[in-house]
Structures are given as structure tokens and as C-alpha cells.
Scaffold this motif. Structure first.
Motif, mmCIF file in Angstrom:
data_model
loop_
_atom_site.group_PDB
_atom_site.id
_atom_site.type_symbol
_atom_site.label_atom_id
_atom_site.label_comp_id
_atom_site.label_asym_id
_atom_site.label_seq_id
_atom_site.Cartn_x
_atom_site.Cartn_y
_atom_site.Cartn_z
ATOM 1 N N MET A 1 30.940 -61.684 108.049
ATOM 2 C CA MET A 1 30.882 -62.944 108.808
ATOM 3 C C MET A 1 29.899 -62.811 109.970
ATOM 4 O O MET A 1 30.018 -61.910 110.795
ATOM 5 C CB MET A 1 32.272 -63.260 109.355
ATOM 6 N N ALA A 2 28.930 -63.697 109.987
ATOM 7 C CA ALA A 2 27.897 -63.630 111.034
ATOM 8 C C ALA A 2 28.265 -64.557 112.193
ATOM 9 O O ALA A 2 29.039 -65.501 112.025
ATOM 10 C CB ALA A 2 26.549 -64.038 110.454
ATOM 11 N N LEU A 3 27.746 -64.250 113.365
ATOM 12 C CA LEU A 3 27.964 -65.100 114.545
ATOM 13 C C LEU A 3 26.628 -65.690 114.977
ATOM 14 O O LEU A 3 25.666 -64.954 115.223
ATOM 15 C CB LEU A 3 28.573 -64.265 115.683
ATOM 16 N N TYR A 4 26.570 -67.014 115.051
ATOM 17 C CA TYR A 4 25.347 -67.692 115.437
ATOM 18 C C TYR A 4 25.552 -68.547 116.679
ATOM 19 O O TYR A 4 26.595 -69.176 116.846
ATOM 20 C CB TYR A 4 24.839 -68.607 114.305
ATOM 21 N N HIS A 30 29.398 -74.062 109.553
ATOM 22 C CA HIS A 30 30.718 -73.479 109.790
ATOM 23 C C HIS A 30 31.460 -73.278 108.472
ATOM 24 O O HIS A 30 32.129 -72.266 108.264
ATOM 25 C CB HIS A 30 31.515 -74.418 110.723
ATOM 26 N N ASP A 34 30.448 -68.900 108.729
ATOM 27 C CA ASP A 34 29.972 -68.212 109.929
ATOM 28 C C ASP A 34 30.747 -68.643 111.169
ATOM 29 O O ASP A 34 31.336 -69.720 111.214
ATOM 30 C CB ASP A 34 28.483 -68.508 110.128
ATOM 31 N N GLN A 35 30.743 -67.777 112.179
ATOM 32 C CA GLN A 35 31.286 -68.152 113.486
ATOM 33 C C GLN A 35 30.165 -68.819 114.271
ATOM 34 O O GLN A 35 29.037 -68.345 114.274
ATOM 35 C CB GLN A 35 31.784 -66.916 114.216
ATOM 36 N N ASP A 167 24.274 -62.693 115.856
ATOM 37 C CA ASP A 167 23.271 -62.256 114.905
ATOM 38 C C ASP A 167 21.946 -62.972 115.126
ATOM 39 O O ASP A 167 20.880 -62.408 114.893
ATOM 40 C CB ASP A 167 23.773 -62.503 113.481
#
Lengths: 405, 405
Positions: A1-4, A30, A34-35, A167
Motif C-alpha cells: 500500500m502506497a501513501l500519496y 483511494h 492507496d493511502q 511515496d
């Protein structure tokens, strides 16, 4: 899970419809798993409306009260965007700068971020919520509301990306990326897929106003991957990375230019230690920013001193310089406000010789006289007569292989 | 040196010019040597504008985000008023509810104040500053922005006056005080110099909408002296005190009335325990507020049950009551939405007998039939046909000696 971290400026959230479009975009991202943290500016026009009200109260309102006033603009946007997300069935929660909290120093209207508390945001992200944060604003240690100044929302986004080790930080604007040069001047200008932070800094400070310099510096310092892309169209935009240039990288990434400069020259001043500061001191004392500075050795113990200032400061700077000339016993002041600065930028020039001479030859072939030259590790700037701007930029764009296929 | 809390509502700060007029008034008071806290609402129209934006995002926005949105309204006003004060050379500092801080529970859109921190305000007052506080808003323990609901700015002002033990809380509105009754109905109506809290509560809840009931209750609870006065004219307004009535006090302080009521009667229901709750339960379940309730003993073990509701709820209440009637085996439902409630209010009636019979005789002399009667310690209310409203109020106003000299 990536965070943007997504950031949308005032134009991108300028109407209820646009806020809804932003919500739709966020919801899609979302749902991809992804977060997401979204940073928003005030709706376009709102800041001007508030400044107008302030001016009716007082000619020069205090910075503290201006911050209290202007920070309401983003607060409106975060609540509206959260509502629009809720309306799409997307769980979201809004935070003002003070609520996050984004701790700054107490320099109202131009505060610097000191620290960001991430506990509440982390908890919301882990609970599956989209976190909506007001850009441009923070709070000092005493609880006073502060704002970060021009481009502050970009800075907020980058600072959050750094604090939460995102990220990528995606800056949505009204352009779809960083171009090799201004497409209005060179129709063959190409969008760059990637550019380094250093190049971006040189491009930005030289007049390619895609991102505020401060946020780029900030991103570089904390190794935050920045991406510039358009709110109004699809596409991957331009990624601004801290990685070194790749093997196949072009020598030159882009051509920047600045039409807002004016040139001042003081000739025949005594060539003694301290003369530069005697010339520039009075200019700085009047809060006039100096850009390029060139000093040549002259004849018989005298020297010529040339610098550029913003055209808005031209007449003031000229008047000051004439006084300085009289005091120092200089020969004369010459001044020219019909010049432009053109720069080639690229980390590739570090490892390649001959870039400068190529540039000078291209200009010479077009019959363009070079009035000043200034170089750094990754850029070469020249000052030329403003009437040659388009000709020079197009010729350089072609010569350095930047034209579209 | 006295400490005063001034409160200005949305109309009083509705334009830049009016904010400047408020600043001028505050400056004069401040120069007289008093310590001053000013509580302000959002500029009139602003809340509606924000609600309009919210509705474009979502049909029913969450209460939390509505509070984030609406609280910007007062935040704009505090900064503008502080600027206007600075412009007059009057030192001032603005505070949002969160900054004060005004700690509330977490009931968004209708939060209750729990505690007010006074350290920062005290320090500013002692330093000679006017303190400008955003009305209507607070912050919960988690730092979420809350709002206090309708009339919330009055509540903020009273709560601050209580917390800081102010000498008086001055509520500026668009009326110049509390009148013996509505001057539009009775041209001879007089402005009262003083009224007790209890009387004010009865007057307010009966339709004299000068102050929100909650702020009056709050003021009474904490013994805060309240004064109602006009932003747009001079005059001392009406002081609302917690002191008992004076010797020479009139028996009746005012005549209140309410045109917004409708009457519903259920006849011939079995007179058994629990019947009242069986009738009113379904009404309450639909969130319909009931005002007056009267139950008469009827014939042969049955009873008649009458109550009033707001006219907006009339048709819904009638439909529910018809169902109830069928379920309980009642005789019939009669309904009337052309009635009004008229009340006489006065702490004087506590110690004087015969007030009620005087009231009934005055109405009888005018040929006005009384449909319902309800009494409390300091008020007597009757329901009459709406066509007699003006006649009844004028006759009572004269009979109880309230007419202007």
C-alpha cells in the motif's frame, strides 16, 4: 500500500464543480488501495476577496490579523472537499493547519514549518480515511495562526510528504508538467517525463513558474519525489527526482528565460577591496533584489561593475546607483531595461565540455550580441536585447535537440 | 476599572462600514478606561453563502464538516474588526474559539461550553488590549472545531462574561431594548429599563425574539448582568438582572404573543393511566415539539386532551393524532391552526392575587373567547382565535398600565 500526498491549487478547486471533480479523482485513487492525503488551497478569487475586505479596514493590516483572515480560505475548501468526498461514499476528515498540527515559527505571512505532528493523520489513514489538510497555514508555539506565504500550499504538501514518508507528492496545477521551455514561445517545446531537483530549481528561479522554489528546495532536502501534473487533463506529468541523471540523459533539459530584468552598469570605479559592497550595499538597503552580477577588470586600476534587478525596481536602483557613482568617483552609470535573460539548464553539462561554446556559437550565428554571461554548475545564462528573445530561445531549443519529434 | 463584554451580531457587522462603526464605538469605550472583550458573529449573509456552498457538495453534510466550514465566518469578522481597531490606534488582538480556548463537548452544530481558559485574555486585557473573540464556536477535547448552534454568539459572550467575572455583558442587536410588547402591534409599547432573567426567559420563549433563551439561562445561572441595546442608535437599552423585583415594580412587565401555534384536540379517550404518553409519544417520535398541554376531565371515564404545536408541524401532527385516535378508541380529533397564544409576564404576580382574573375579565369585556389556559409562577398564557390578537394585546397592555405616558 502506497501513501500519496495530492495537492490542488486555487484554480483546481475554484468552483463547486471543480471541487467535485477533485473528489472524484481522489475517490478513484483511494479505491485503488492507496493511502491519500489531500492538500488544498483557497478557492481562486477568495484570497483576493478577503484582501479587499482587509484593505477597507486598514491600509496596512498587521501580519497576525492577515493570517487569521486569509487562513479561512483554505478552511472553507477542506470542509467542502470533505463533504464532496462523503457524498461519493468516500470516508474523509478535514484538518486545519493548527489541527494537524503544523508547527511553524512566528513569522506571520511568511512562516517556516518547524515540525509536523503525524499521529492523528496516521490514525485516520490507517482507519481507511482520506485526510484533507488546509494548505498554506500553520500555528506557532503560542497557538497563533500563521501562513507560509506565496506557494505555501505546495510547501505544506511537500512537508507532509516528508513527515509521513509518502511515496510521492503530486502537485496538480493548470499545466500538465514541466516543459523544455515555454510552449507559447517555442511551439515545439516538449513535456519532460523527468527532471532533477537541481534542474527544477534553476528552471523555477529563472522564470518557469510551475512550482514555488521553496517547495522544490524542501522536496530536495527531504528526498520527496514530486510530480507536477494537470487537474484538468489526464497524463503522468513530470516527475521531479533526486536521482542523478541517467546515462542516456540529454545534455540540456530546458531553456529558461526571464523578461522581468533590467541591467545597470557602473563604469570606471576604483578597483579596490570593498568596492562591490559599497555599490550593492545601498541597493540592498532599499530591499532591491539583485540577480546577476558581473565585474570586469578595467583600465588603469578601475573596474566596471554590472548587475541586473527586477524591472519594477529599475528606476529606484538607477537613482541609488547615480548617488553611489558620485560618492565613489566613478565614471558613469549606464542603464538598460530592454534586456532579457536566457538560460540553458541541465545536469548533463557537468560531465560534458563545450556546452557553453555551443550556446555562444548558436547565438552568434543568429547575429545576437551577448551583453552578460553568468554560469553555474548546471546552467549558463546570458543577457541579450529583449527583441531577440524568441529567436534565441527557438534556436537554442533546436540546437540542443529539445524539439518534439 | 470595569470589565465589559460587548457582543455584536451579524447585522451589526454586516458591511465593512458597520465593522468600522463598531470599532469606533469600542474605541470610545476603551478610552474611557474600561477593559473590553468584543464577541462578534459572522457578517450577515456569510453563513447563508457558506451553507449554499455546502449544499452543492452534499445534501446532508456531516455536522463536523459543517462546523469547520461555518466557523470561518466569525474568524473573518474578528480579523477585520481587529484591523479596524488598529486603524483607529486602538490595540487589539483576535482569537478564534479554539485559540481562547472555549472548550465544548463534541456535539457538533449544537455544542455546549464546558470551560473557558482565561489566561491569555487576561494577559491581553492587562496589557491594555481590546480582545476580539469569535462567537458561536469552540473546540472539543480532541481539537475538533465545534459550533454552539443558533444564538451561539450570545452564549459565547455570556460565557466569557461569566468566566472573566465581567461587570456587564452588552448585547448589541437591531432593537434598542426589550419592550413591554411588540411595538408593531401596540404603538404605545414602552422600552423596559430593567427586566428580570425569569421574565426575560418567559418573554423570549413566548416569541419576543430579542435574545436566545439559552444565553439568558446561562446568564441567569452565572449571575451575569446582561444588557440589550441597539448597534444603530444611542440609548441604554434594557438591563436584564438577576436581582429580585423592586418595591415599586409593576405587576406585569410585558405582554408576549406567538402567532406560530396550532391547536389539536383529541376528545373522548379513555381516562386511564398512561394515556397522555400514548398520545404524545408518537408526536415526539416524529420530532414535533409540543408547547401547551391541557387535559380536562370529561364524561363517563373519558377525557379530552388538547395541545399546541408549531404551525409548520400542524398537518403532520394531525395525521399522527388521527391514527392515535383510532388506536386508542377516541371519539374524534379536532384541529385549528388559526389560533394565537397571548401571555402576560411578570415576577410581580408572585406576590399579588387576582392577576389572572383581571386578565380574563379584560378579554371577556372585549368579547374574546379563551380556548386554553396555562399558567406558571410568573406568566399566564391563553389561546384565542388569531383574529383577536391585536385587540387582546392592546387591551391587556392598557389594563396592566404598560402604555407610554
Amino acid at each position: 500500500m502506497a501513501l500519496y500526498v495530492y495537492k490542488f491549487g486555487g484554480t483546481s478547486v475554484g468552483t463547486p464543480e471543480r471541487i467535485k471533480a477533485v473528489a472524484a479523482r481522489i475517490k478513484t485513487a483511494h479505491e485503488a488501495g492507496d493511502q491519500i492525503i489531500v492538500v488544498v488551497s483557497a478557492m481562486s478569487g477568495e484570497t483576493n476577496r478577503l484582501v479587499g475586505l482587509a484593505k477597507e479596514m486598514q491600509l496596512q493590516p498587521t501580519d497576525r490579523e492577515m493570517d487569521v483572515l486569509l487562513s479561512t480560505g483554505e478552511q472553507v475548501t477542506i470542509s467542502l472537499l470533505s463533504m464532496a468526498l462523503h457524498n461519493l461514499g468516500c470516508d474523509a476528515c478535514s484538518y486545519t493547519g493548527a489541527q494537524v498540527k503544523i508547527l511553524t515559527d512566528s513569522s506571520h505571512t511568511k512562516a517556516r514549518i518547524r515540525e509536523i505532528e503525524d499521529a492523528r493523520i496516521r490514525a485516520d489513514l490507517d482507519a481507511g480515511k482520506v485526510v484533507v489538510v488546509a494548505g498554506f497555514q500553520g500555528v506557532d508555539e503560542l497557538g497563533n495562526i500563521t501562513t507560509l506565504g506565496r506557494g505555501g500550499s505546495d510547501t505544506t504538501a511537500v512537508a507532509l510528504a516528508a513527515a509521513l514518508k509518502a511515496d510521492e507528492c503530486l502537485i496538480y496545477t493548470d499545466v500538465d508538467g514541466v516543459y523544455t521551455t515555454d510552449p507559447r514561445v517555442v511551439p515545439k517545446a516538449r513535456r519532460l517525463d523527468k527532471i532533477t531537483f537541481e534542474e527544477m530549481l534553476e528552471m523555477a528561479s529563472l522564470g518557469s513558474k510551475v512550482l514555488q522554489i521553496r517547495s522544490v528546495e524542501f522536496a530536495g532536502k527531504y528526498n520527496v519525489a514530486l510530480r507536477v501534473l494537470s487537474s484538468f487533463s489526464e497524463g503522468n506529468g513530470t516527475l521531479i527526482t533526486y536521482e542523478e541523471t541517467e546515462m542516456e540523459r540529454a545534455l540540456i533539459s530546458g531553456i529558461a528565460f526571464n523578461r522581468d530584468e533590467a541591467k545597470l552598469t557602473l563604469t570606471g570605479v576604483p578597483d579596490l577591496p570593498g568596492v562591490a559592497s559599497k555599490i550593492l550595499g545601498p541597493i540592498a538597503a532599499e530591499n532591491i533584489e539583485v540577480d546577476m552580477i558581473v565585474q570586469n577588470v578595467g583600465e588603469r586600476g578601475t573596474t566596471d561593475f554590472t548587475f541586473t534587478v527586477n524591472r519594477n525596481d529599475f528606476l529606484r536602483a538607477k537613482a541609488i546607483l547615480e548617488e553611489v557613482c558620485a560618492n565613489l568617483g566613478g565614471k558613469q552609470v549606464s542603464a538598460d531595461n530592454s534586456i532579457v535573460k536566457v538560460s540553458i539548464v541541465g545536469v548533463g553539462m557537468r560531465s560534458h565540455a563545450g556546452i557553453a561554446s555551443t550556446m555562444f556559437k548558436v547565438l552568434a550565428d543568429e547575429g545576437i550580441n551577448i551583453q552578460m554571461i553568468s554560469t553555474s554548475e548546471i546552467k549558463i545564462s546570458v543577457v541579450i536585447n529583449e527583441k531577440y528573445l524568441e529567436l534565441a530561445v527557438r534556436a537554442l531549443h533546436t540546437a540542443f535537440g529539445l524539439d518534439k519529434d
